[in-house]
Design a protein around this motif. Sequence first.
Motif, PDB file in Angstrom:
ATOM      1  N   GLU A 193       5.314  36.714  62.701  1.00  0.00           N
ATOM      2  CA  GLU A 193       6.496  36.928  63.538  1.00  0.00           C
ATOM      3  C   GLU A 193       6.463  36.077  64.807  1.00  0.00           C
ATOM      4  OE1 GLU A 193       6.792  41.104  64.233  1.00  0.00           O
ATOM      5  OE2 GLU A 193       7.329  41.571  62.171  1.00  0.00           O
ATOM      6  N   ILE A 194       6.247  34.794  64.614  1.00  0.00           N
ATOM      7  CA  ILE A 194       6.235  33.849  65.733  1.00  0.00           C
ATOM      8  C   ILE A 194       7.670  33.633  66.210  1.00  0.00           C
ATOM      9  CG2 ILE A 194       5.724  31.478  66.427  1.00  0.00           C
ATOM     10  CD1 ILE A 194       3.269  33.255  66.051  1.00  0.00           C
ATOM     11  N   ASP A 195       7.863  33.629  67.518  1.00  0.00           N
ATOM     12  CA  ASP A 195       9.200  33.501  68.099  1.00  0.00           C
ATOM     13  C   ASP A 195       9.588  32.055  68.392  1.00  0.00           C
ATOM     14  OD1 ASP A 195       9.820  36.436  68.557  1.00  0.00           O
ATOM     15  OD2 ASP A 195       7.927  36.225  69.670  1.00  0.00           O
ATOM     16  N   ILE A 196       8.618  31.243  68.820  1.00  0.00           N
ATOM     17  CA  ILE A 196       8.924  29.881  69.287  1.00  0.00           C
ATOM     18  C   ILE A 196       7.953  28.890  68.657  1.00  0.00           C
ATOM     19  CG2 ILE A 196       9.228  28.384  71.294  1.00  0.00           C
ATOM     20  CD1 ILE A 196       9.587  30.886  72.998  1.00  0.00           C
ATOM     21  N   ASP A 218      13.530  28.777  56.551  1.00  0.00           N
ATOM     22  CA  ASP A 218      13.438  30.146  56.056  1.00  0.00           C
ATOM     23  C   ASP A 218      12.809  31.083  57.082  1.00  0.00           C
ATOM     24  OD1 ASP A 218      13.823  32.132  54.117  1.00  0.00           O
ATOM     25  OD2 ASP A 218      11.750  31.944  53.420  1.00  0.00           O
ATOM     26  N   THR A 219      12.760  30.640  58.342  1.00  0.00           N
ATOM     27  CA  THR A 219      12.217  31.490  59.405  1.00  0.00           C
ATOM     28  C   THR A 219      13.293  31.724  60.461  1.00  0.00           C
ATOM     29  OG1 THR A 219      11.443  29.758  60.921  1.00  0.00           O
ATOM     30  CG2 THR A 219      10.008  30.314  59.056  1.00  0.00           C
ATOM     31  N   THR A 220      13.057  32.687  61.348  1.00  0.00           N
ATOM     32  CA  THR A 220      14.003  32.972  62.439  1.00  0.00           C
ATOM     33  C   THR A 220      13.481  32.468  63.778  1.00  0.00           C
ATOM     34  OG1 THR A 220      13.004  35.151  62.778  1.00  0.00           O
ATOM     35  CG2 THR A 220      14.893  35.017  61.276  1.00  0.00           C
ATOM     36  N   ALA A 221      12.397  31.699  63.743  1.00  0.00           N
ATOM     37  CA  ALA A 221      11.797  31.206  64.984  1.00  0.00           C
ATOM     38  C   ALA A 221      12.680  30.137  65.620  1.00  0.00           C
ATOM     39  CB  ALA A 221      10.411  30.646  64.707  1.00  0.00           C
TER      40      ALA A 221
END
Length: 453
Positions: A193-196, A218-221
């Motif tokens: 769950e990396i943000d940046i 495919d990530t939300t970062a």
Amino acid sequence: MERVGGALFRLFESLVDPVSVLATLFGLMLWFRDDQYAHYAVLGVLVFSLTFPGKSLIQESVLGSIREVVLSWLGIAALLIFFGLATGLYALFPEEVLLNWLWMAPTAQLFSHFLFRLVTPAVLAASGFPKRAVVVGCNELGRHLAGEIDAHPMQGIKLDGYFDDRLIERLDIGHGRLIGRFSDVANYVKENEIDIIYLALPMATQPRILSLLESLNDTTASVYFVPDIFVTDLIQARMDAVGRVPVVAVCDTPFSGLNGIVKRVSDIVLSLLILLLISPVLLVVAALVKTSSPGPIIFKQRRYGLDGKEIMVYKFRSMTVCEDGPNVPQARKGDARITRVGAVLRKTSLDELPQFLNVLQGRMSIVGPRPHAVAHNEMYRKLIKGYMVRHKVKPGITGWAQVNGYRGETETLDKMQARIDYDLEYLRNWSPHLDIYIIVRTVLLVFKDASAY
């Protein structure tokens, strides 16, 4: 923190100083039951323009914060007192309001900064910070970015580590740890769950960057590309756009847009006021110069001004000669060319007073890098890297280098290099507060500076 939260954080922090100062002013108005609201409104607008944006002190030590607030307020207070006495406007306000405001304003500033420092971590935590981040590229640029993240924890970013295809034995990790290879980034980001994600890769690796970006779809970062602009000395670096094409300003003047208007208006107002106040001094000095030795009262010399264009600068003549050729020796201690009156004028900087006329003409500013003779410019621009960058702004009557001990003769290349370093530091960090601070320091130093002759 670098998204909307970061912008709001910086906005709130920039309001700490002006809100604190204005709150004490209007609080005293209410406490002493003064109903001259219009007078306070005008003073409030002036004070807000001098204090906004406030300086970031959240990373400063307690002593450093006290020093910054006190010095900044002394400069602002000195300017307000000067204007108030010169115009008589101070009489519009009760004496008890003004006297209490002088000590309550900086006290309120310090209290507000410390309160902001205590509250910020809780606000960040409630807002979902810190954000977890990774750096792709364990190179000099990536390590520089990681160091900045580590040095500014209040930004609300926690670094997990780096990704790089090279073996750990070949890497200087510095901050953080090596997590894996480039091919591991997407999986790690999803699983942890990396943000940046910061991409600190050179442009030469464009195919690798495109492949990496595709794997991150495919990530939300949030993904940030870190441009390799640290290869040069940044002066007023900022993002801009030409139409819809983004560009990065690497070297620019700090006086563009509103800043330029503020600088010019303050120069005109202060110059007119100072010339009016010192007019008797100008007449006395002119008479002394005329009777001390043969020659003109005003010495005119070619200097480099804004954008490296030649300007004519005025000074009271302090020598028996008026040199303005291709070879102009700097004044030295015991220089036979300096007259007895000229020695006093140079020691006290009274010879510089006619340059307030240059300021009104728009050739100079009150604060800025000191202009050098054209002959000296042509010599030092070949010897000192970045020398001509100082001409991104108008030259000044006084400057950051001068109040830091580099006034007068620079007999060695090292001393001139130090002067230029201070000039470039002024360009990087300009603010109205810094100008006020330099003016106050100049007044305090002018009569005890042993380096001028």
